[in-house]
Motif scaffolding. Sequence first.
Motif, PDB file in Angstrom:
ATOM      1  N   SER A 109       0.684  -1.071   0.087  1.00  0.00           N
ATOM      2  CA  SER A 109       0.025   0.054  -0.007  1.00  0.00           C
ATOM      3  C   SER A 109       0.806   1.167  -0.020  1.00  0.00           C
ATOM      4  O   SER A 109       0.558   2.353  -0.731  1.00  0.00           O
ATOM      5  CB  SER A 109      -0.917  -0.005   1.217  1.00  0.00           C
ATOM      6  OG  SER A 109      -1.654   1.053   1.144  1.00  0.00           O
ATOM      7  N   TYR A 110       2.088   1.280   0.837  1.00  0.00           N
ATOM      8  CA  TYR A 110       2.959   2.429   0.891  1.00  0.00           C
ATOM      9  C   TYR A 110       3.608   2.510  -0.640  1.00  0.00           C
ATOM     10  O   TYR A 110       3.589   3.821  -0.964  1.00  0.00           O
ATOM     11  CB  TYR A 110       4.048   1.979   1.725  1.00  0.00           C
ATOM     12  CG  TYR A 110       5.112   3.124   1.816  1.00  0.00           C
ATOM     13  CD1 TYR A 110       5.004   4.520   2.309  1.00  0.00           C
ATOM     14  CD2 TYR A 110       6.323   2.722   1.314  1.00  0.00           C
ATOM     15  CE1 TYR A 110       5.884   5.166   2.273  1.00  0.00           C
ATOM     16  CE2 TYR A 110       7.142   3.823   0.876  1.00  0.00           C
ATOM     17  CZ  TYR A 110       7.169   4.988   1.548  1.00  0.00           C
ATOM     18  OH  TYR A 110       8.085   5.716   1.234  1.00  0.00           O
ATOM     19  N   LEU A 111       4.160   1.545  -1.133  1.00  0.00           N
ATOM     20  CA  LEU A 111       4.567   1.626  -2.595  1.00  0.00           C
ATOM     21  C   LEU A 111       3.774   1.921  -3.519  1.00  0.00           C
ATOM     22  O   LEU A 111       4.184   2.922  -4.346  1.00  0.00           O
ATOM     23  CB  LEU A 111       5.252   0.333  -2.820  1.00  0.00           C
ATOM     24  CG  LEU A 111       6.498  -0.205  -1.886  1.00  0.00           C
ATOM     25  CD1 LEU A 111       6.879  -1.593  -2.339  1.00  0.00           C
ATOM     26  CD2 LEU A 111       7.641   0.879  -2.006  1.00  0.00           C
ATOM     27  N   GLU A 112       2.402   1.704  -3.391  1.00  0.00           N
ATOM     28  CA  GLU A 112       1.696   2.080  -4.500  1.00  0.00           C
ATOM     29  C   GLU A 112       1.239   3.483  -4.262  1.00  0.00           C
ATOM     30  O   GLU A 112       1.059   4.146  -5.299  1.00  0.00           O
ATOM     31  CB  GLU A 112       0.426   1.223  -4.428  1.00  0.00           C
ATOM     32  CG  GLU A 112       0.297  -0.254  -4.628  1.00  0.00           C
ATOM     33  CD  GLU A 112       0.767  -0.426  -6.109  1.00  0.00           C
ATOM     34  OE1 GLU A 112       0.100   0.339  -7.176  1.00  0.00           O
ATOM     35  OE2 GLU A 112       1.233  -1.241  -6.784  1.00  0.00           O
ATOM     36  N   GLU A 113       1.116   4.237  -3.193  1.00  0.00           N
ATOM     37  CA  GLU A 113       0.885   5.227  -2.850  1.00  0.00           C
ATOM     38  C   GLU A 113       2.015   6.182  -3.118  1.00  0.00           C
ATOM     39  O   GLU A 113       1.775   7.552  -3.763  1.00  0.00           O
ATOM     40  CB  GLU A 113       0.065   5.578  -1.263  1.00  0.00           C
ATOM     41  CG  GLU A 113      -0.128   6.990  -1.210  1.00  0.00           C
ATOM     42  CD  GLU A 113      -0.754   7.305   0.447  1.00  0.00           C
ATOM     43  OE1 GLU A 113      -0.650   8.405   0.692  1.00  0.00           O
ATOM     44  OE2 GLU A 113      -0.740   6.225   1.012  1.00  0.00           O
ATOM     45  N   LYS A 114       3.097   5.977  -2.834  1.00  0.00           N
ATOM     46  CA  LYS A 114       4.107   6.931  -2.619  1.00  0.00           C
ATOM     47  C   LYS A 114       5.022   6.870  -4.021  1.00  0.00           C
ATOM     48  O   LYS A 114       5.760   7.913  -4.567  1.00  0.00           O
ATOM     49  CB  LYS A 114       4.871   6.730  -1.366  1.00  0.00           C
ATOM     50  CG  LYS A 114       4.296   7.079  -0.161  1.00  0.00           C
ATOM     51  CD  LYS A 114       3.748   8.490  -0.120  1.00  0.00           C
ATOM     52  CE  LYS A 114       3.300   8.613   1.104  1.00  0.00           C
ATOM     53  NZ  LYS A 114       2.633  10.083   1.248  1.00  0.00           N
ATOM     54  N   LEU A 115       5.197   5.470  -4.512  1.00  0.00           N
ATOM     55  CA  LEU A 115       6.192   5.092  -5.635  1.00  0.00           C
ATOM     56  C   LEU A 115       5.481   4.783  -6.859  1.00  0.00           C
ATOM     57  O   LEU A 115       6.303   4.727  -7.828  1.00  0.00           O
ATOM     58  CB  LEU A 115       7.401   4.370  -5.344  1.00  0.00           C
ATOM     59  CG  LEU A 115       8.074   4.801  -3.996  1.00  0.00           C
ATOM     60  CD1 LEU A 115       9.103   3.794  -3.546  1.00  0.00           C
ATOM     61  CD2 LEU A 115       8.709   6.279  -4.576  1.00  0.00           C
ATOM     62  N   VAL A 116       4.428   4.610  -6.890  1.00  0.00           N
ATOM     63  CA  VAL A 116       3.581   3.676  -8.007  1.00  0.00           C
ATOM     64  C   VAL A 116       2.769   4.572  -8.819  1.00  0.00           C
ATOM     65  O   VAL A 116       2.811   4.934  -9.942  1.00  0.00           O
ATOM     66  CB  VAL A 116       3.252   2.287  -7.992  1.00  0.00           C
ATOM     67  CG1 VAL A 116       2.540   1.530  -9.109  1.00  0.00           C
ATOM     68  CG2 VAL A 116       4.342   1.259  -7.414  1.00  0.00           C
ATOM     69  N   VAL A 117       1.532   4.564  -8.381  1.00  0.00           N
ATOM     70  CA  VAL A 117       0.373   5.237  -8.698  1.00  0.00           C
ATOM     71  C   VAL A 117       0.235   6.811  -8.071  1.00  0.00           C
ATOM     72  O   VAL A 117       0.105   7.489  -8.802  1.00  0.00           O
ATOM     73  CB  VAL A 117      -1.056   4.533  -8.429  1.00  0.00           C
ATOM     74  CG1 VAL A 117      -2.119   5.336  -8.937  1.00  0.00           C
ATOM     75  CG2 VAL A 117      -0.838   3.165  -9.049  1.00  0.00           C
ATOM     76  N   GLY A 118      -0.038   6.815  -6.790  1.00  0.00           N
ATOM     77  CA  GLY A 118      -0.093   8.006  -6.096  1.00  0.00           C
ATOM     78  C   GLY A 118      -1.124   8.427  -6.156  1.00  0.00           C
ATOM     79  O   GLY A 118      -2.169   8.007  -6.780  1.00  0.00           O
TER      80      GLY A 118
END
Length: 226
Positions: A126-135
């Motif tokens: 969830s962190y990666l998706e929000e901060k580095l993938v999709v935002g």
Amino acid sequence: DFEYIKNSPYFRDNDVLYCLDYDFALGKLESGALWNVLRKLPDNEQDPYLSFWGHVFEDHVSWILETYASKKFNAVYASPRYQDDSQKEICDTVVICGTTAIIIEAKLGTCPTKTRYSGNFKKMRSYLEEKLVVGGGKKGAAVKQHLNTIAKLASSDPSVIPHWLRKIRKFIPVVITRDEIGSCWAINGYLNERFEEQLNRKDFKAFTITPLICMSVSTLERCVRN
């Protein structure tokens, strides 16, 4: 990650102060004040504050490349803009070498300790998706930004693109993080997998697009020559 030592990198014995780790001590001097101020700010002032330091971090990454990249072979462009819209940034930094363009997105965000050490892969994802993938914002996160940038550079009329980008035939997408997790092979693998899932290579047959590369800024700093 030695979080305790990172927070307290000095040891006092009577009147003598010893440094337990010089790298951690420098990190404390560099970023400790930033996060301490952030914690004291009201909620409505935290995003503008982080936005300011995000721009500072982007400038730092550009400065490293401008200073250490061989000028004989490379040209570095910080915060490049499109020809038809001077307000729209292409990416944070572009490094040109012949017909190859390294497109760079620099990200200041740090993964919270409670997520990093939770042992819960869903929290990390969830962190990666929000901060580095999709935002969640209009601009998007790093992977989404790279996909949009490559699509526009490859399909736009040449008049829209700066002249120094018009002969590019190879793109190397790079993400530079302030957080050390950026240099973790598992994180790099995940971000590249998400990049490949959304990249339709059939649409870019005239171009070479390498796998996405992710690294922390400390790795970049160690790579450059003294």
